[in-house]
Enzyme design. Sequence first.
Site, PDB file in Angstrom:
ATOM      1  CB  SER A  51      -6.189  13.995  13.190  1.00 34.74           C
ATOM      2  OG  SER A  51      -4.794  13.750  13.245  1.00 34.74           O
ATOM      3  CB  CYS A  81     -10.248   9.292  18.504  1.00 34.11           C
ATOM      4  SG  CYS A  81      -8.652   8.495  18.189  1.00 34.11           S
ATOM      5  NE  ARG A 140      -2.513   5.440  13.758  1.00 29.93           N
ATOM      6  CZ  ARG A 140      -2.513   6.012  12.556  1.00 29.93           C
ATOM      7  NH1 ARG A 140      -3.342   5.563  11.612  1.00 29.93           N
ATOM      8  NH2 ARG A 140      -1.699   7.004  12.269  1.00 29.93           N
ATOM      9  CG  HIS A 180     -12.944   5.544  19.144  1.00 29.49           C
ATOM     10  ND1 HIS A 180     -13.250   6.151  17.946  1.00 29.49           N
ATOM     11  CD2 HIS A 180     -11.600   5.490  19.195  1.00 29.49           C
ATOM     12  CE1 HIS A 180     -12.128   6.451  17.301  1.00 29.49           C
ATOM     13  NE2 HIS A 180     -11.114   6.065  18.049  1.00 29.49           N
ATOM     14  CD  GLU A 182     -16.936   6.438  18.330  1.00 29.26           C
ATOM     15  OE1 GLU A 182     -15.924   6.361  17.615  1.00 29.26           O
ATOM     16  OE2 GLU A 182     -16.948   7.024  19.430  1.00 29.26           O
TER      17      GLU A 182
END
Length: 201
Positions: A51, A81, A140, A180, A182
Site C-alpha cells: 500500500s 487488501c 499481509r 484476495h 482474485e
Amino acid sequence: MGDPTIGVLAVQGDVREHAAALAEAGALARPVRKAHEIAEVDALVIPGGESTTMSKLAVSFGLLEPLRARVRDGMPVYGSCAGMIMLADKILDGRPDQETVGGIDMTVRRNAFGRQNQSFEADVAFAPTPEAPVHGVFIRAPWVESVGTGVEVLATLDAEPHAGRIVAVRQGNLVATAFHPELTGDRRVHEYFVAMVRAAL
C-alpha cells in the site's frame, strides 16, 4: 447495455489476476496507468500489493486527485487488501506521508494479521453470497478496526484468534475486502462488483 468497462489500477500489485477475474465475471477489463484513463472507465479495481508503494506511485503518476474526484462523483471502486487500505479514510500503522483515495468511513490497520510468513487462508461468510462462504486468501492483510454509521459490514472472520475482525465492507458504490478473491477460482466477489457497476450505470 453492453459489458461495463472496469479499469484495474496498474501501478503495482496483482493486476492480471483481477483483470482475468473481471473478464470471467462479465466485464471488459483494462489497465489504468495514466490520469486520462481514469475518465475512460465505468469503474475501477484497486488491487492488492504494497500500500505505501502504491500510494507513492499514484501520487507520482498524477493519479490520486483524479481518482478522488471520480470517487466523489460516485464511480464504483473495489479494493482488495492494499486496495482496502487505499479506500480507507483513516489508516493505523501507516507511514506518516501515506495518502489514500479515501471514500469509505473506516479505520484500517495495515499488516494487521502479521508478516508475510503469517499469511493464511480461510472460508469467509460474505453477506452478498449467503449460499456458501467464499475462500479468502490473506497475505499481509489489513483488517478494519472501526466503521462509520454509513458503512455496511459484509464479512467478519469466524475462527479464532481473529474472530469478529471485519474483513469486507461497502459504503455506497465502494466495496473493499481484506482478502484476495482474485487468487482463487471463485468469481462471486467480482460478480457482485460487476453487478454493482451495472446498477450504477
